[in-house]
Motif scaffolding. Structure first.
Motif, PDB file in Angstrom:
ATOM      1  N   VAL A 223      36.528 -21.061  23.689  1.00 17.46           N
ATOM      2  CA  VAL A 223      36.032 -19.503  23.955  1.00 17.46           C
ATOM      3  C   VAL A 223      34.738 -19.969  22.948  1.00 17.46           C
ATOM      4  CG1 VAL A 223      35.061 -17.845  23.716  1.00 17.46           C
ATOM      5  CG2 VAL A 223      37.498 -17.971  23.745  1.00 17.46           C
TER       6      VAL A 223
ATOM      7  N   ASN B  79      36.746 -28.984  12.348  1.00 17.61           N
ATOM      8  CA  ASN B  79      36.326 -30.568  12.198  1.00 17.61           C
ATOM      9  C   ASN B  79      35.361 -30.897  13.546  1.00 17.61           C
ATOM     10  OD1 ASN B  79      36.718 -33.282  12.451  1.00 17.61           O
ATOM     11  ND2 ASN B  79      38.822 -33.433  13.821  1.00 17.61           N
TER      12      ASN B  79
ATOM     13  N   ARG C 144      33.601 -31.872  21.693  1.00 16.10           N
ATOM     14  CA  ARG C 144      33.678 -30.276  22.309  1.00 16.10           C
ATOM     15  C   ARG C 144      33.339 -30.173  23.283  1.00 16.10           C
ATOM     16  NH1 ARG C 144      35.902 -27.576  18.106  1.00 16.10           N
ATOM     17  NH2 ARG C 144      35.162 -29.200  16.268  1.00 16.10           N
TER      18      ARG C 144
ATOM     19  N   GLN D 192      39.453 -15.283   7.775  1.00 16.05           N
ATOM     20  CA  GLN D 192      38.162 -15.902   6.729  1.00 16.05           C
ATOM     21  C   GLN D 192      37.198 -15.211   8.364  1.00 16.05           C
ATOM     22  OE1 GLN D 192      37.810 -20.223   6.708  1.00 16.05           O
ATOM     23  NE2 GLN D 192      35.603 -19.748   5.848  1.00 16.05           N
TER      24      GLN D 192
ATOM     25  N   GLU E 251      47.261 -17.800  22.385  1.00 14.51           N
ATOM     26  CA  GLU E 251      46.318 -17.686  20.907  1.00 14.51           C
ATOM     27  C   GLU E 251      47.134 -19.157  20.024  1.00 14.51           C
ATOM     28  OE1 GLU E 251      44.689 -15.526  19.851  1.00 14.51           O
ATOM     29  OE2 GLU E 251      44.362 -14.658  22.244  1.00 14.51           O
TER      30      GLU E 251
ATOM     31  N   GLY F 252      40.664 -17.554  28.916  1.00 18.25           N
ATOM     32  CA  GLY F 252      40.472 -18.339  29.480  1.00 18.25           C
ATOM     33  C   GLY F 252      38.595 -18.822  28.795  1.00 18.25           C
TER      34      GLY F 252
END
Ligand code: NAP
Ligand code: HSE
Length: 338
Positions: free
Chosen positions: A14, A45, A50, A81, A183, A295
């Motif tokens: 996302v 990381n 990306r 978190q 997920e 997606g």
């Protein structure tokens, strides 16, 4: 031009697509008189490549490097978190945009007051890019809900569609994971928990702001065989994982389970990762929405849509102010369960 600094937590499926879409829509944002400044994007990381075409985005694994921001986009997922990182912004009165239905469903005790103040935008959390949250918190506020039924999980719908085509469960699940629908872990999808999270939020917007997560009944598609799915097709029907919010006696009941639908049912035509919902209300009548349910880019479309809504001066999505009673004189639709 007003400078607005945004923080993005998460640069995965996302988050990467949000960056791409922010770059594609830069003219539209500038036209609002906003110079958008993107803080280093928080990831686990920072060295990982990306899949984004944003030309200047930078990544960090240090939450401190995100710094003070005007708007926070929470796209890391999970219930611990994400909440820790989001709370200081909410406490400072700032807006948060999130796709995190697990957090909304399970930590509503903490998040509800901020949602009531319009500080949380969460269109992407339910049905990804298909605008059901804004519909419920705006247009449909004038109507009292009788019942709703929905396909709320793209991973399960994709698996069921592939099983209809001949694939087996494990192979189809691997494909859904590779496409970025599932997920982490995918048990949340295939055991019906993720669609349960979404159904719980729909219930809080549609009928009762205090709808209890613990009251949901959830069963998923893990364990279903290709033979069961294909047998339904041979009889002109389809197996679908459906979440329903229905009156039962004088209370609202929310449940997720695999059911057999006639091929002509308005939910049956949603295949692959698409989602759909049918709502019956008194003033609204029957409404059917269908669209992308999982997606990267369809979800990013809702996140960036929420950001633009905020930049235009709109408040976030608010729960229902007063409960809608479950009607005792209404008979909801009943499905054959698998
Ligand atoms: P994802 O691909 O696994 O991405 C998660 C991102 O968060 C990754 O960049 C990861 O870093 C980072 N991250 C995770 N835990 C972290 C931590 N403790 N500290 C710093 N960074 C952390 O997940 P996603 O599919 O983008 O989903 C993100 C959220 O959107 C979830 O709440 C999900 O339920 C929701 N959502 C997803 C979809 C979908 O179709 N994928 C649709 C609607 C809503 P690394 O990249 O370094 O591992
Ligand atoms: N894992 C979720 C799904 C992502 O498959 O529907 C979209 O919320």
């Amino acid at each position: 031009m007003k400078t607005v600094r945004i923080g993005i937590l998460g640069g995965g499926t996302v988050g990467s697509n949000v960056l791409t879409l922010l770059h594609q829509r830069r003219d539209l944002i500038e036209a609002l008189g906003v110079n958008l400044q993107i803080a280093p994007v928080l990831v686990k990381n920072a060295k990982k490549p990306r899949p984004t075409t944003h030309p200047t985005a930078t990544f960090t694994s240090d939450p401190q490097s995100v710094g003070a921001v005007d708007v926070l986009l929470e796209l890391i997922g999970g219930t611990t978190q994400a909440l820790e990182l989001m709370l200081p912004h909410l406490q400072a009165g700032k807006p948060v945009i999130t796709a995190n239905k697990a957090l909304l469903a399970e930590r509503w005790d903490i998040l509800k007051p901020y949602a009531q103040r319009g500080q949380i935008f969460f269109e992407a959390a339910v049905m990804a890019g298909t605008p059901v949250i804004t519909s419920l918190t705006c247009t449909l506020r004038s109507s009292e809900l009788f019942e709703l039924h929905a396909i709320l999980n793209g991973t399960c719908n994709y698996i069921l569609s592939r099983m209809e085509e001949g694939a087996e469960y494990a192979e189809a699940l691997e494909e859904a994971q590779a496409k970025g629908y599932a997920e982490d872990p995918p048990d949340l999808d295939v055991n019906g928990i993720d669609p349960g999270h979404k159904l719980c939020m729909l219930a809080r917007l549609a009928v009762d702001a205090d709808f209890k997560w613990a009251s949901l009944e959830m069963r998923g598609i893990a364990g279903l065989t290709g033979a069961t799915v294909r047998e339904a097709v041979a009889h002109g029907k389809r197996v679908k994982l459906v979440g329903s919010l229905v009156p039962e006696g004088a209370v609202w009941k929310a449940k997720v389970r695999p059911v057999i639908l006639d091929a002509a049912h308005p939910l049956a035509g949603s295949t692959a990762s698409r989602n759909a919902i049918v709502l019956h209300g008194d003033a609204s009548g029957t409404i059917v929405l269908q669209g992308g349910g999982a997606g990267g880019m369809v979800t990013a479309s809702a996140i960036v849509g929420d950001l633009i809504a905020h930049l235009e001066g709109n408040l976030g999505h608010t729960p229902r102010a007063t409960p809608t009673p479950a009607r005792t004189d209404y008979t909801p639709e009943v499905f054959e369960e698998v």
